[in-house]
Design a protein around this motif. Structure first.
Motif, PDB file in Angstrom:
ATOM      1  N   ILE A  37       0.844  -1.198   0.000  1.00  0.00           N
ATOM      2  CA  ILE A  37       0.000   0.000   0.000  1.00  0.00           C
ATOM      3  C   ILE A  37       0.875   1.243   0.000  1.00  0.00           C
ATOM      4  CG2 ILE A  37      -1.785   1.273   1.256  1.00  0.00           C
ATOM      5  CD1 ILE A  37      -2.399  -1.434   2.704  1.00  0.00           C
ATOM      6  N   HIS A  38       0.640   2.140  -0.924  1.00  0.00           N
ATOM      7  CA  HIS A  38       1.369   3.413  -0.971  1.00  0.00           C
ATOM      8  C   HIS A  38       0.505   4.486  -0.335  1.00  0.00           C
ATOM      9  CE1 HIS A  38       3.783   6.615  -3.390  1.00  0.00           C
ATOM     10  NE2 HIS A  38       4.298   6.400  -2.182  1.00  0.00           N
ATOM     11  N   GLY A  39       1.059   5.165   0.666  1.00  0.00           N
ATOM     12  CA  GLY A  39       0.323   6.212   1.352  1.00  0.00           C
ATOM     13  C   GLY A  39       1.166   7.443   1.590  1.00  0.00           C
ATOM     14  N   PRO A  40       0.645   8.448   2.274  1.00  0.00           N
ATOM     15  CA  PRO A  40       1.364   9.707   2.478  1.00  0.00           C
ATOM     16  C   PRO A  40       2.640   9.583   3.303  1.00  0.00           C
ATOM     17  CG  PRO A  40      -0.690   9.654   3.734  1.00  0.00           C
ATOM     18  CD  PRO A  40      -0.717   8.484   2.814  1.00  0.00           C
ATOM     19  N   ALA A  41       2.752   8.542   4.149  1.00  0.00           N
ATOM     20  CA  ALA A  41       3.958   8.375   4.964  1.00  0.00           C
ATOM     21  C   ALA A  41       4.964   7.439   4.317  1.00  0.00           C
ATOM     22  CB  ALA A  41       3.595   7.851   6.350  1.00  0.00           C
ATOM     23  N   GLY A  42       4.569   6.733   3.259  1.00  0.00           N
ATOM     24  CA  GLY A  42       5.464   5.773   2.615  1.00  0.00           C
ATOM     25  C   GLY A  42       4.699   4.528   2.196  1.00  0.00           C
ATOM     26  N   TRP A  43       5.340   3.377   2.365  1.00  0.00           N
ATOM     27  CA  TRP A  43       4.749   2.111   1.933  1.00  0.00           C
ATOM     28  C   TRP A  43       4.437   1.219   3.121  1.00  0.00           C
ATOM     29  CZ3 TRP A  43       3.622   0.576  -3.114  1.00  0.00           C
ATOM     30  CH2 TRP A  43       4.041   1.467  -4.126  1.00  0.00           C
ATOM     31  N   GLY A  44       3.329   0.501   3.031  1.00  0.00           N
ATOM     32  CA  GLY A  44       2.945  -0.494   4.024  1.00  0.00           C
ATOM     33  C   GLY A  44       2.693  -1.823   3.337  1.00  0.00           C
TER      34      GLY A  44
END
Length: 335
Positions: A37-44
């Motif tokens: 998952i790509h999000g505002p803080a990086g990748w999960g």
């Protein structure tokens, strides 16, 4: 959860599903699927094992969202001492498998594999001790024994100077009985709880019942870094941070967890990146001199493309995200 869930369609739109080949069979698999998952803080990472239902897998999704949408905690250490992990291979394969680790000062040895016998476990542990006479050895049965079987096996395996035995039997009560019976034989082998922590509705019961000497904690199965830090603090037990057979994206979150634990007396099970023949980045999170660096990992676009799954598998993972998201949105998940 200590963060607001983003819309589920946003998660899916920013997700990539990959399949990574492994060097050896581990936990019964030769390939590992994961949704990144790509999000505002990086990748999960969301990589709950395929057989897990939505209730259990939802905690893994929560961890992946946490990593993508929130900052990692301030680290207390910049690198993590890690153990080598030895699958349930034949004794003549041990040297080759452990050659993938540059400094195996601590080795976790898988035992109680289906289709194998105690003699196989003894041979594996004995050969590992012969090859690495000064290493700290620990065994992990992944709940593979019954109580009588575990006591008999651990009485024999303890002769090889084990650091601890991880989850020899299912459940918390089972662990307590094994630990008690070993003590009655004068064997002070420490018992570590893994599945009894992450698969139980109340992981703190392990500490309350005196079932284990330490806890193995994992970021994904327990719902993310903050959830695990809370459990560790309340338990009062020593902890070992371990991976859940993550890609380097998930390992980065696990390393961030290990960096934030106040006390870390044991080497952690975070060197599993060496078990993969491919990873999602050209600079995978691997240990050097027995230490894993603490850093964020972003996958490479070409790796996401070449390791991507079929449309059918992508659809399966998207549906899984939706089912797990529903679990996270349920009122009881916020208690």
């Amino acid at each position: 959860m200590n963060f607001t869930l983003p819309p589920v369609e946003e998660l899916i739109a920013n997700a990539h599903v990959v399949r990574l080949p492994m060097r050896v069979k581990f936990r019964g698999v030769t390939e590992r699927e994961a949704l990144l998952i790509h999000g505002p803080a990086g990748w999960g990472e969301f990589s709950a094992f395929l057989e897990y239902g939505p209730a259990e897998a939802s905690r893994w999704l929560a961890a992946g969202i946490e990593a993508a949408y929130t900052d990692f905690p301030t680290p207390l250490r910049t690198s993590i001492p890690v153990n080598a992990t030895l699958p349930a291979v034949r004794a003549n394969q041990i040297a080759g498998v452990l050659a993938n680790y540059d400094a195996p000062h601590t080795i976790k040895i898988k035992v109680a594999e289906k289709g194998q016998h105690l003699d196989d476990d003894i041979a594996r542990v004995a050969e590992t001790r012969r090859l690495f006479p000064d290493a700290a050895l620990r065994v992990d049965a992944n709940t593979g024994w019954g109580i009588d079987e575990a006591v008999s096996a651990l009485l024999k395996l303890s002769e090889f100077d084990l650091q601890y035995a991880e989850q020899p039997v299912p459940g918390i009560v089972g662990l307590a009985r094994v630990r008690e019976r070993l003590r009655s034989h004068g064997v002070e082998l420490k018992i570590a709880a893994d599945e009894a922590v992450r698969k139980h509705s109340d992981p703190l019961e392990v500490a309350r019942l005196g079932a284990a000497d330490l806890m193995v904690i994992k970021a994904q199965p327990l719902g993310g870094i903050q959830a695990v830090l809370d459990i560790a603090a309340q338990s009062g037990l020593d902890v070992v941070v371990s991976s859940a057979l993550d890609t380097s994206v998930g390992l980065a979150q696990a390393a961030a967890l290990a960096s934030a634990v106040p006390q870390l007396p044991y080497a952690c099970g975070l060197a599993t990146g060496s078990l993969f023949a491919e990873d999602v980045t050209a600079t995978p999170l691997l240990a050097t001199a027995g230490q894993l660096p603490v850093r964020r990992v972003a996958p490479d676009e070409d790796k996401l493309r070449t390791l991507s799954v079929t449309t059918e598998r992508r659809t399966w993972w998207e549906q899984r995200v939706r089912e797990c998201y529903e679990q996270l949105m349920a009122p009881e998940s916020h208690n």
